[in-house]
Design a protein around this motif. Structure first.
Motif, PDB file in Angstrom:
ATOM      1  N   ASN A  26      -5.271  -3.847  11.072  1.00 37.17           N
ATOM      2  CA  ASN A  26      -5.621  -2.627  10.475  1.00 37.17           C
ATOM      3  C   ASN A  26      -5.013  -1.206  11.406  1.00 37.17           C
ATOM      4  OD1 ASN A  26      -6.975  -0.566   8.718  1.00 37.17           O
ATOM      5  ND2 ASN A  26      -8.569  -0.640  10.304  1.00 37.17           N
ATOM      6  N   LYS A  29      -1.265  -0.913  10.783  1.00 36.11           N
ATOM      7  CA  LYS A  29      -1.456  -0.407   9.702  1.00 36.11           C
ATOM      8  C   LYS A  29      -1.528   1.221   9.599  1.00 36.11           C
ATOM      9  CE  LYS A  29      -3.811   0.894   5.420  1.00 36.11           C
ATOM     10  NZ  LYS A  29      -5.155   1.161   5.031  1.00 36.11           N
ATOM     11  N   ALA A  89      -3.413  -4.361   0.660  1.00 36.50           N
ATOM     12  CA  ALA A  89      -2.319  -4.578   1.735  1.00 36.50           C
ATOM     13  C   ALA A  89      -1.049  -5.055   1.060  1.00 36.50           C
ATOM     14  CB  ALA A  89      -2.953  -5.376   2.887  1.00 36.50           C
ATOM     15  N   ALA A  93       2.357  -3.270   0.989  1.00 41.71           N
ATOM     16  CA  ALA A  93       3.559  -3.669   1.734  1.00 41.71           C
ATOM     17  C   ALA A  93       4.981  -3.777   0.564  1.00 41.71           C
ATOM     18  CB  ALA A  93       3.480  -5.111   2.342  1.00 41.71           C
ATOM     19  N   GLU A 169       8.201   0.608   8.522  1.00 42.57           N
ATOM     20  CA  GLU A 169       6.830   0.686   8.056  1.00 42.57           C
ATOM     21  C   GLU A 169       6.419  -0.381   6.981  1.00 42.57           C
ATOM     22  OE1 GLU A 169       7.810   5.158   8.785  1.00 42.57           O
ATOM     23  OE2 GLU A 169       8.730   3.214   7.351  1.00 42.57           O
ATOM     24  N   CYS A 172       5.508  -3.804   8.837  1.00 43.15           N
ATOM     25  CA  CYS A 172       4.395  -3.558   9.345  1.00 43.15           C
ATOM     26  C   CYS A 172       3.334  -3.787   8.362  1.00 43.15           C
ATOM     27  CB  CYS A 172       4.305  -2.354  10.186  1.00 43.15           C
ATOM     28  SG  CYS A 172       5.535  -1.986  11.618  1.00 43.15           S
ATOM     29  N   PHE A 173       3.361  -3.505   7.288  1.00 46.50           N
ATOM     30  CA  PHE A 173       2.207  -3.363   6.242  1.00 46.50           C
ATOM     31  C   PHE A 173       2.235  -4.970   5.955  1.00 46.50           C
ATOM     32  CE2 PHE A 173       3.263   0.985   5.057  1.00 46.50           C
ATOM     33  CZ  PHE A 173       2.601   1.477   5.922  1.00 46.50           C
ATOM     34  N   TYR A 176       0.479  -6.782   8.129  1.00 45.82           N
ATOM     35  CA  TYR A 176      -0.994  -6.485   8.008  1.00 45.82           C
ATOM     36  C   TYR A 176      -1.579  -7.231   6.798  1.00 45.82           C
ATOM     37  CZ  TYR A 176      -4.840  -3.481   6.028  1.00 45.82           C
ATOM     38  OH  TYR A 176      -5.906  -3.245   5.695  1.00 45.82           O
TER      39      TYR A 176
END
Length: 413
Positions: A26, A29, A89, A93, A169, A172-173, A176
């Motif tokens: 989190n 994120k 999530a 992503a 990004e 990274c998601f 997550y």
């Protein structure tokens, strides 16, 4: 080690491990969302709007969720909520990696996340009390949870700051999303037996009303809840504009933003270890006052600093102060609230916290667009210190009423 004594409970170990994945994912994120919003829009106001929408969504459901936490199996509620968070999530992503994400879609996904978070937070907080078999370890367990969260606040943003320039990004998601799925899997190993104590089942609205009446009429509980909400509204929302400070004051990128968020996490971790080493709740009320002063002073230094290392040290101080405030208040509330109303008391605590955070996030974004980040932060620091003065004046009455409630709770030994 004393800080790990609550891990003697097997169920709490599984819960702790699941929370480790959840918190780390989190925090990555949140940094990625903040940077993505600022990259897409370049607006501090829209940064505040995203945070406002997420937190106000949690605010709207948190009170209802408190009744559910007192009425139903907390483990099952958490499993359902964590599953929805994992699906959310995955969608985030996929959309970001495929470059089909836009501000409106991101806002909707954050609102959904906020709604589900509001539903699960009262159960998650009250669940700690159920999982810790030795109730004298409750303060330690709450502080350990806080240390876990703040370790993630150090590692998560640092990872995100490193990874965003390299993989973007979207991936990274994706990390997550993987962490969110891991939480669901780990929580299946918890063997939870609800308390055999049966309270008379009443209408949902009646239980909601009773919880509200108890939280409002019980003076020391009302004071703690309103104090935390006030500090949150005035000061804690500063986290929302860290991307602005990183980009405009220090002319940096996501790496500087990651450093800043990690600095807050380092201070928070120190505060969590400090509170977690305590053997009981005696003296927590005074410690909350100390945390308020530390937080306000740290925010004041950060507001006018233009030297990176000074700003990072100031952020460490803000993290230290605010975790003392929140961990101390959470522990006192869980200790003095009766078991049959604990979920609803915590839900009102969370409701006002999330409401204050959402409104504060919007206002700080608006003010930053008008007068700039430094003056906005300075106003917040002055407000926090004034709240500390109000708390100090009310402390004698709070101590008297709180310790009377603690003696009745049979948790202080």
């Amino acid at each position: 080690m004393l800080i790990f004594k609550s891990l003697s409970s097997a169920n709490y170990r599984f819960f702790f491990t699941g929370q480790a994945f959840s918190n780390l994912g989190n925090m990555m994120k949140q940094v990625a969302v903040g940077w993505l919003v600022y990259r897409l829009t370049g607006s501090a106001l829209l940064l505040g709007l995203v945070s406002f929408s997420r937190e106000i969504s949690a605010f709207l459901l948190s009170t209802v969720a408190g009744v559910l936490a007192d009425r139903y199996n907390k483990h099952r509620l958490l499993m359902v909520c964590q599953s929805i968070i994992a699906i959310n999530a995955i969608i985030l992503a996929i959309l970001t990696i495929s470059n089909t994400i836009n501000f409106q879609t991101l806002l909707i996904l954050e609102i959904v996340f906020g709604l589900v978070s509001g539903m699960e937070m009262p159960s998650r907080h009250a669940f700690v009390n159920d999982l810790v078999e030795n109730k004298t370890y409750l303060t330690n367990a709450i502080a350990l949870n806080s240390s876990l969260f703040n370790t993630a606040r150090i590692v998560g943003p640092a990872l995100a700051g490193i990874l965003i320039p390299i993989i973007g990004e979207g991936y990274c998601f994706l990390l997550y999303a993987g962490a969110s799925v891991a939480v669901v899997v780990i929580f299946t190993f918890i063997r939870y037996q609800p308390s055999g104590k049966k309270n008379p089942r009443k209408k949902f609205g009646k239980e909601l009303q009773e919880g509200a009446a108890f939280a409002i009429k019980t003076r020391h509980i009302r004071f703690l809840i309103l104090f935390v909400a006030g500090v949150t509204l005035i000061g804690v929302s500063y986290m929302v504009i860290l991307p602005v400070v990183a980009a405009e004051v220090f002319l940096g990128d996501a790496v500087i933003f990651g450093y800043m968020t990690s600095a807050v996490g380092i201070g928070s971790l120190l505060g969590a270890f400090f509170v977690g080493a305590r053997n009981n709740v005696v003296g927590l009320d005074k410690l909350i006052l100390l945390g308020t002063v530390i937080f306000g002073l740290g925010l004041a230094v950060f507001s006018f600093s233009t030297i990176l290392w000074v700003s990072l040290l100031a952020l460490v101080t803000t993290g230290l102060g605010r975790v003392i405030i929140f961990t101390g208040s959470n522990t006192l509330l869980q200790t003095i609230a009766p078991e049959e109303k604990r979920g609803r008391v915590l839900s009102f605590y969370i409701m006002l916290f999330m409401g204050a955070l959402s409104l504060g996030s919007f206002l700080i974004g608006l003010l930053t667009d008008w007068i700039g980040a430094p003056f906005t932060l300075l106003i917040g620091s002055i407000g926090v210190l004034l709240m500390g003065g109000y708390y100090a004046r009310s402390l004698p009455l709070l101590r008297k009423r709180t310790y009377r409630a603690i003696k009745k709770s049979e948790l202080l030994r």
